[in-house]
Structure formats: structure tokens, C-alpha cells
Design a protein around this motif. Structure first.
Motif, PDB file in Angstrom:
ATOM      1  N   ALA A   1       0.833  -1.212   0.000  1.00 37.67           N
ATOM      2  CA  ALA A   1       0.000   0.000   0.000  1.00 37.67           C
ATOM      3  C   ALA A   1       0.860   1.251   0.000  1.00 37.67           C
ATOM      4  N   ASP A   2       1.967   1.236   0.735  1.00 38.59           N
ATOM      5  CA  ASP A   2       2.854   2.396   0.759  1.00 38.59           C
ATOM      6  C   ASP A   2       3.500   2.618  -0.592  1.00 38.59           C
ATOM      7  N   VAL A   3       3.889   1.541  -1.273  1.00 34.83           N
ATOM      8  CA  VAL A   3       4.501   1.666  -2.600  1.00 34.83           C
ATOM      9  C   VAL A   3       3.499   2.239  -3.585  1.00 34.83           C
ATOM     10  N   ARG A   4       2.285   1.711  -3.569  1.00 36.28           N
ATOM     11  CA  ARG A   4       1.264   2.231  -4.488  1.00 36.28           C
ATOM     12  C   ARG A   4       0.943   3.689  -4.165  1.00 36.28           C
ATOM     13  N   ARG A   5       0.909   4.020  -2.886  1.00 39.13           N
ATOM     14  CA  ARG A   5       0.620   5.406  -2.497  1.00 39.13           C
ATOM     15  C   ARG A   5       1.710   6.353  -3.003  1.00 39.13           C
ATOM     16  N   PHE A   6       2.956   5.945  -2.901  1.00 44.13           N
ATOM     17  CA  PHE A   6       4.052   6.788  -3.380  1.00 44.13           C
ATOM     18  C   PHE A   6       3.987   6.980  -4.888  1.00 44.13           C
ATOM     19  N   ARG A   7       3.737   5.873  -5.602  1.00 46.57           N
ATOM     20  CA  ARG A   7       3.668   5.988  -7.064  1.00 46.57           C
ATOM     21  C   ARG A   7       2.487   6.853  -7.490  1.00 46.57           C
ATOM     22  N   THR A   8       1.353   6.740  -6.798  1.00 47.27           N
ATOM     23  CA  THR A   8       0.191   7.571  -7.121  1.00 47.27           C
ATOM     24  C   THR A   8       0.488   9.049  -6.893  1.00 47.27           C
ATOM     25  N   LYS A   9       1.151   9.365  -5.769  1.00 47.63           N
ATOM     26  CA  LYS A   9       1.509  10.745  -5.495  1.00 47.63           C
ATOM     27  C   LYS A   9       2.457  11.294  -6.553  1.00 47.63           C
ATOM     28  N   LEU A  10       3.415  10.472  -6.974  1.00 49.94           N
ATOM     29  CA  LEU A  10       4.354  10.900  -8.009  1.00 49.94           C
ATOM     30  C   LEU A  10       3.631  11.166  -9.321  1.00 49.94           C
ATOM     31  N   LEU A  11       2.676  10.286  -9.656  1.00 51.44           N
ATOM     32  CA  LEU A  11       1.903  10.461 -10.883  1.00 51.44           C
ATOM     33  C   LEU A  11       1.068  11.742 -10.830  1.00 51.44           C
ATOM     34  N   ILE A  12       0.419  12.003  -9.697  1.00 50.36           N
ATOM     35  CA  ILE A  12      -0.406  13.203  -9.550  1.00 50.36           C
ATOM     36  C   ILE A  12       0.468  14.455  -9.627  1.00 50.36           C
ATOM     37  N   ALA A  13       1.642  14.393  -9.012  1.00 50.48           N
ATOM     38  CA  ALA A  13       2.531  15.554  -9.040  1.00 50.48           C
ATOM     39  C   ALA A  13       2.954  15.895 -10.457  1.00 50.48           C
ATOM     40  N   MET A  14       3.307  14.889 -11.266  1.00 48.52           N
ATOM     41  CA  MET A  14       3.711  15.153 -12.640  1.00 48.52           C
ATOM     42  C   MET A  14       2.543  15.689 -13.460  1.00 48.52           C
ATOM     43  N   ALA A  15       1.330  15.151 -13.212  1.00 50.85           N
ATOM     44  CA  ALA A  15       0.155  15.662 -13.930  1.00 50.85           C
ATOM     45  C   ALA A  15      -0.117  17.120 -13.563  1.00 50.85           C
ATOM     46  N   LEU A  16       0.057  17.461 -12.297  1.00 51.96           N
ATOM     47  CA  LEU A  16      -0.139  18.854 -11.878  1.00 51.96           C
ATOM     48  C   LEU A  16       0.881  19.779 -12.523  1.00 51.96           C
ATOM     49  N   VAL A  17       2.117  19.318 -12.674  1.00 49.91           N
ATOM     50  CA  VAL A  17       3.142  20.137 -13.327  1.00 49.91           C
ATOM     51  C   VAL A  17       2.754  20.418 -14.776  1.00 49.91           C
ATOM     52  N   VAL A  18       2.296  19.370 -15.479  1.00 45.34           N
ATOM     53  CA  VAL A  18       1.880  19.547 -16.875  1.00 45.34           C
ATOM     54  C   VAL A  18       0.703  20.517 -16.963  1.00 45.34           C
ATOM     55  N   ALA A  19      -0.301  20.342 -16.070  1.00 45.94           N
ATOM     56  CA  ALA A  19      -1.473  21.221 -16.096  1.00 45.94           C
ATOM     57  C   ALA A  19      -1.093  22.659 -15.779  1.00 45.94           C
ATOM     58  N   THR A  20      -0.186  22.857 -14.839  1.00 39.80           N
ATOM     59  CA  THR A  20       0.232  24.218 -14.477  1.00 39.80           C
ATOM     60  C   THR A  20       0.940  24.899 -15.637  1.00 39.80           C
ATOM     61  N   ILE A  21       1.842  24.157 -16.296  1.00 39.04           N
ATOM     62  CA  ILE A  21       2.564  24.732 -17.434  1.00 39.04           C
ATOM     63  C   ILE A  21       1.592  25.105 -18.551  1.00 39.04           C
ATOM     64  N   THR A  22       0.625  24.233 -18.814  1.00 32.91           N
ATOM     65  CA  THR A  22      -0.347  24.513 -19.881  1.00 32.91           C
ATOM     66  C   THR A  22      -1.224  25.711 -19.536  1.00 32.91           C
ATOM     67  N   ALA A  23      -1.718  25.753 -18.294  1.00 32.77           N
ATOM     68  CA  ALA A  23      -2.569  26.877 -17.890  1.00 32.77           C
ATOM     69  C   ALA A  23      -1.803  28.199 -17.934  1.00 32.77           C
ATOM     70  N   THR A  24      -0.536  28.169 -17.535  1.00 33.99           N
ATOM     71  CA  THR A  24       0.268  29.390 -17.582  1.00 33.99           C
ATOM     72  C   THR A  24       0.466  29.863 -19.020  1.00 33.99           C
ATOM     73  N   GLY A  25       0.772  28.911 -19.910  1.00 29.85           N
ATOM     74  CA  GLY A  25       0.929  29.275 -21.317  1.00 29.85           C
ATOM     75  C   GLY A  25      -0.344  29.842 -21.911  1.00 29.85           C
ATOM     76  N   LEU A  26      -1.501  29.229 -21.570  1.00 31.16           N
ATOM     77  CA  LEU A  26      -2.780  29.723 -22.078  1.00 31.16           C
ATOM     78  C   LEU A  26      -3.064  31.129 -21.548  1.00 31.16           C
ATOM     79  N   TYR A  27      -2.786  31.360 -20.285  1.00 29.35           N
ATOM     80  CA  TYR A  27      -3.035  32.670 -19.681  1.00 29.35           C
ATOM     81  C   TYR A  27      -2.221  33.759 -20.371  1.00 29.35           C
ATOM     82  N   TYR A  28      -0.939  33.509 -20.567  1.00 29.55           N
ATOM     83  CA  TYR A  28      -0.101  34.530 -21.193  1.00 29.55           C
ATOM     84  C   TYR A  28      -0.416  34.703 -22.679  1.00 29.55           C
ATOM     85  N   ALA A  29      -0.853  33.617 -23.348  1.00 28.04           N
ATOM     86  CA  ALA A  29      -1.244  33.749 -24.749  1.00 28.04           C
ATOM     87  C   ALA A  29      -2.489  34.634 -24.881  1.00 28.04           C
ATOM     88  N   GLU A  30      -3.480  34.424 -23.986  1.00 35.60           N
ATOM     89  CA  GLU A  30      -4.676  35.264 -24.021  1.00 35.60           C
ATOM     90  C   GLU A  30      -4.340  36.724 -23.740  1.00 35.60           C
TER      91      GLU A  30
END
Length: 592
Positions: free
Chosen positions: A9-38
Motif C-alpha cells: 500500500a505504501d509503494v502504491r501510495r508513493f507511485r500515485t503521489k508521483l503520478l499526480i505531481a507530474m500531472a499537476l506540473v503539466v497542467a500548471t505549465i499549460t494553464a500558464t501558457g494559455l493565460y499569457y497567450a490570451e
């Protein structure tokens, strides 16, 4: 703990957190680019609209300047006419308009030919103002352009102007409404040089050029809280006027732009005052531009960026799963090592706590024992001194009692040193730093040294400047010197020498004290600063093994140190370092 024994359970929890963190980084970069483009699209569009608006105003002002210059020339020519000049100078105002009618005939527009090509100096009306700025009523309004009473009143000024003035007045006739541009030119007397009247001429305003209308601009003139824009009617006009009034009232400059909501859509509002520094009421050129196309472009950009973000996030999720599996193993191994280190740290902290408690108990015992010994020793010395004062004692008995009294003094020294060391161990000894004259302190201890047994037989060499000040506390600095001087005397050979040298070294003072005599064995040199340590060379020398340890601890409390420089070939030398007192502190001490 082995890697296989980690909870799944701890291993799966760590991998899930890592996956969510990378997804948040991608979403943040995209939202920032969209904001500055607008923001970039909106800024570029507003810049283009502002540029077109300013170009239109520049063209309008160019035509106005030509008109004003030509009218000023006509005004100067008019007042040079004898009849006009006589009517103004002699206050024959009934002759003013008839005399000016022929001079300004070509200025008035031809009402009989309304489709004639426009001319720069085609006027709709003209009036004269007297020396107080009031309108001089014409005898025949048909010749000079008809105006209603309130329109006549709107061109009157608080005083006759000395400079050319620009204004605007509103006309209403049979349900229609329009605005005329008004130019007031001062008329100056050729005799006195004073302004005696003014000529006010009304024109149809110059419209914005065609390039502006191609950009879907709606242009009009804002005057007296009303907008002259025939395309707007009813509730829409009221809404536009309310938005313009609020924008102009909130702006501190005479021009600007703002985004307003009209007709259920966003509009860009531009305004600029047409008659700055004028005696007439302020008038503004106002333009409205719908932002529908801009908002469509922004929505399209948002959809494109959202689609790209979704694809990027999907790819990021796939890559994240792979990277999470690869990155999890060293982290899991790190967790194992961290658990082992944590266990060792807990054990070390427990051992350290036990050691600390033992040291505190030892320090308390040393302090308590030293304190309890002071009183009995003092009582013992007093009894021995009383015994020594008896006359019945023999010479041999007096020597024995004197030896015992000397031992009580040694015991008192040991008790005081132990008390001082216990205070330092407990952290209760604080140094009050003040400038201390180290040179005088050395000279005083040299005098005391020569008065002690065997001191006169020693040759003392000195090398230190006068007025050398250290930062510290005098009594503790004196105790350091006492221990070093005592060692140099006690461990010296008969007829030997002592060398004392001190110098300033940057922000420090280096003090060295050396003496002749047997050298300290190499094996013992690492232990001479330990408490109660006495080497083989001190077997027949009185002492209790606390002096060097106490001196070094006191030197360190002064942020310095005490070290053994060398001990060989009939020479032993110690160095103690103190902080040099600042010149400003020494100066204040000298003044005091």
C-alpha cells in the motif's frame, strides 16, 4: 527490514503521489501558457485599436489646425476694417453685425446649395462677445446663423479670452440633434493692445476618417453628460452614457480606454478630450469598438490550448507511470536506509541524553562539593592561625602548623578553581566584554613574579607595545595570565629566563609566554590541558593539575584559545589569543 517486506500500500501510495505531481506540473505549465497567450492577444488587439483611434484623432486635429489658422487670419483682417474697429472701439454695437456681414459673407455656408462641396471655412453661425464675454445679440439672426436662446447662452464665456478657445455646443431642432464645433478668437484693440471683444464661429465638426469606420468603430462626441451618436437610441444610449460617464469620471487623465459591457457584449471604449485648457465645457471624442471577434479568438485559443493540454497530460500520465516505477525503487531503498538510520539515531540520542545527565550530575556534584568544602577549610585555617599565635609552641611545632596553613591555602585554590570550572560546565559563566589594557596587566604580573620565591633569579625578556587593549573581562584575563606565569616560574630551571611577547595581528592579539626548563614529553603534550593531569616533570612541583585547563576554557570564553606552540630543547612556549578591542571603544574608555 528488506525491500520485499515494505507494505504494498505504501509503494502504491508513493507511485500515485508521483503520478499526480507530474500531472499537476503539466497542467500548471499549460494553464500558464494559455493565460499569457490570451493576455498577449488582448494586448495586441487593444494596441491596434488604440493606434487606429490616435491616427483618426491626428487626422482630425490636422484639419482643425488648418481651420483655426485660416480663421485667425480672417479675424485679424476683419478688425482692421475701419467700420468694425469703430463699432467696437466706440461701442456702436448696432453697427457691428451690419458692418461684419459683408466681410464674413463668404464664411457662412450656402443654405441654398446644401450639396456644395465642403470648405474648411464654411461656418453655420457667428457671434461677437463683448469685453465681459457676454454675447452681443445680432440685429438679424438670419444673416449670422439662427440660434435658440439657450444655444446663445452656451457660447457666452465668463470673461473675454486672451487666447483662442475651442468648444462645442448642442443643437436641437424639430426632433433632431447635432453638435457644432465653436472657435472663439480674441479681437485686440490697435490703440491700447487690450482684448476688447471676441469673435465666435460655429462649424460642423470634422468626422473621423474612413479607416476608423472600417474597424467597426462607433464614434461620437461626449458633451455635458450626453453622447452625440445617432446610431444609439433608447435604453442602449442610456447604458452607453452611464458607462462613459463612469469611465471618464474615474480617469485622472484627459484620455484613456476601458472595457465596458454593452448590448450583452464586451466593448472597448476610447476617449480623448478635444478642447483641453478651454473656457468652454469639456468635450470628448469617444469611440466604441465591439470585442466579439477578439473574444472568439480567445475562446478558440483556449480550446486549442485545452486540447493540447489534454494530449500532453495523457502523454504525461503514460510517461509518469514508467518514471514512477523507475524512481520508486531508489526511494523505497532510501526508506529502508532511513528507517535503519532513524533507529540508530534514537539509540544515539538516548545514549547522549544519559551522558548529558551524567555530566550534569558531575557538574552539580563538583559545585556542591566545592561549595561545602569552602566553609570547613576556612574554619580549619582560622583554627590553625589561632594555634600558631600561641607562645607555648616550639619552633618545630610552628613550622609544622605553618605548613598546614599553607596546605589550606592550596586547598582553597583548588576549591575556587573547581567552582569556576563547574560554572563554566553549567554554562552560567558570562563574559562582560570591555576594553582591557593588556600591557598594564602584563607589567603588574611581572612585578608579582619577581616577588615570588625564585622569581628574582629569573631573567625576564619582554616584547610588547604599550597601550595594547584586548576585549574581555579583566579578572578572568588576569586569571589566565596568573596560570601561565605560575607555570613559567614553577617549571623553570634555576637562573633561567622567561620571554613575554605580545602583538596585534589583524583583529586579534597574539600573546606568547616561553620559559627555559625541562621540556614536556611528546606523549604527554596531548594531555596537558586535561583536568588533574600532571606530567612526570611536575612530580616535585606543587600544583593540582587544573591551571592549564582553566586558562584554556577562559580563553575560549573570550572567543580566543590557548595552545602549546612547542616544548623541546630546554624551551617551552604557550600562545594565547584574544580579540583586539575596537579603537572607538578604547577612545571612549580613555575619555572616561
Amino acid at each position: 527490514m528488506e525491500l520485499e517486506k515494505l507494505p504494498n500500500a505504501d509503494v502504491r501510495r508513493f507511485r500515485t503521489k508521483l503520478l499526480i505531481a507530474m500531472a499537476l506540473v503539466v497542467a500548471t505549465i499549460t494553464a500558464t501558457g494559455l493565460y499569457y497567450a490570451e493576455r498577449k492577444v488582448a494586448a495586441e488587439t487593444e494596441h491596434d485599436l488604440q493606434r487606429d483611434f490616435q491616427l483618426g484623432l491626428t487626422s482630425l486635429h490636422g484639419v482643425q489646425e488648418v481651420r483655426h489658422a485660416a480663421l485667425a487670419e480672417r479675424c485679424r483682417a476683419l478688425v482692421e476694417r475701419p467700420r468694425i474697429h469703430a463699432a467696437l472701439e466706440d461701442n456702436a454695437l448696432d453697427l457691428l453685425y451690419p458692418s461684419a456681414r459683408d466681410e464674413l459673407r463668404d464664411l457662412m455656408e450656402d443654405n441654398a446649395a446644401p450639396e456644395a462641396p465642403p470648405r474648411i471655412l464654411r461656418a453655420r453661425f457667428y457671434r461677437f462677445l463683448d469685453a465681459k464675454g457676454a454675447v452681443i445679440p445680432p440685429s438679424n439672426a438670419a444673416d449670422v446663423g439662427e440660434l435658440r436662446a439657450e444655444e446663445d447662452a452656451s457660447i457666452a464665456l465668463s470673461h473675454v479670452p486672451e487666447q483662442q478657445q475651442l468648444g462645442y455646443i448642442r443643437h436641437r431642432h424639430e426632433g433632431s440633434e447635432w453638435i457644432d464645433e465653436v472657435i472663439a478668437l480674441p479681437i485686440i484693440s490697435t490703440e491700447t493692445g487690450d482684448v476688447i471683444a471676441a469673435l465666435v464661429v460655429g462649424f460642423k465638426p470634422v468626422e473621423m476618417n474612413g479607416e476608423i469606420s472600417e474597424r467597426e468603430f462607433r464614434s461620437g462626441i461626449w458633451l455635458n453628460s450626453r453622447l452625440q451618436l445617432p446610431a444609439l437610441r433608447g435604453e442602449l444610449r442610456a447604458s452607453v452614457e452611464g458607462a462613459i460617464s463612469a469611465t471618464i469620471a474615474a480617469a485622472s487623465a484627459s484620455s484613456g480606454s476601458a472595457r465596458v459591457s454593452l448590448e450583452n457584449s464586451e466593448q472597448q471604449l476610447f476617449f480623448k478630450r478635444l478642447n483641453p485648457d478651454s473656457l468652454f465645457p469639456p468635450a470628448y471624442e469617444v469611440c466604441l469598438y465591439p470585442l466579439t471577434d477578439l473574444l472568439k479568438r480567445q475562446r478558440a485559443l483556449r480550446w486549442e490550448a485545452g486540447s493540447a493540454s489534454a494530449l500532453l497530460m495523457l502523454g504525461g500520465v503514460m510517461v509518469s507511470r514508467f518514471l514512477a516505477a523507475r524512481l520508486a525503487r531508489p526511494v523505497e531503498q532510501l526508506a529502508v536506509d532511513s528507517e535503519e538510520n532513524r533507529t540508530q539515531r534514537v539509540r544515539a540520542e538516548a545514549a547522549l541524553e544519559i551522558t548529558s545527565e551524567e555530566l550534569q550530575r558531575a557538574a552539580r556534584f563538583s559545585a556542591d562539593a566545592s561549595h561545602q568544602l569552602k566553609t570547613p577549610v576556612t574554619v580549619l585555617r582560622a583554627g590553625l592561625e589561632g594555634l600558631l599565635s600561641r607562645e607555648s609552641l616550639t619552633s618545630e611545632e610552628c613550622n609544622e602548623v605553618s605548613a598546614l596553613i599553607h596546605q589550606t591555602y592550596r586547598l582553597t585554590g583548588i576549591v575556587e578553581d573547581l567552582l569556576l570550572l563547574s560554572r563554566m560546565d553549567a554554562g552560567r559563566l558570562a563574559i562582560e566584554f570591555t576594553p582591557v589594557n593588556l600591557s598594564l596587566l602584563l607589567e603588574a604580573w611581572m612585578d608579582d613574579l619577581s616577588a615570588q620565591p625564585g622569581g628574582r633569579e629569573l631573567a625576564i625578556e619582554t616584547d610588547f607595545p604599550p597601550g595594547l587593549h584586548m576585549a574581555g573581562e579583566k579578572r578572568y584575563a588576569s586569571l589566565i595570565l596568573q596560570n601561565l606565569f605560575e607555570n613559567a616560574r614553577k617549571y623553570n630551571r634555576p637562573g633561567g629566563r622567561i620571554r613575554i611577547a605580545a602583538k596585534a595581528d589583524g583583529e586579534w592579539i597574539s600573546l606568547t609566554i616561553g620559559n627555559t626548563g625541562r621540556s614536556i614529553p611528546v606523549a604527554a603534550q596531548d594531555h596537558i590541558f586535561e583536568r588533574f593531569h600532571r606530567g612526570s616533570i611536575g612530580e616535585n612541583v606543587p600544583g593540582h593539575g587544573l591551571g592549564l585547563n582553566l586558562a584554556r576554557e577562559l580563553a575560549r570564553l573570550h572567543f580566543g584559545d590557548l595552545t602549546l606552540l612547542r616544548s623541546s630543547e630546554d624551551w617551552t612556549e604557550f600562545e594565547v589569543r584574544f580579540r583586539l578591542a575596537q579603537p572607538a571603544e578604547v577612545g571612549r574608555l580613555s575619555v572616561a
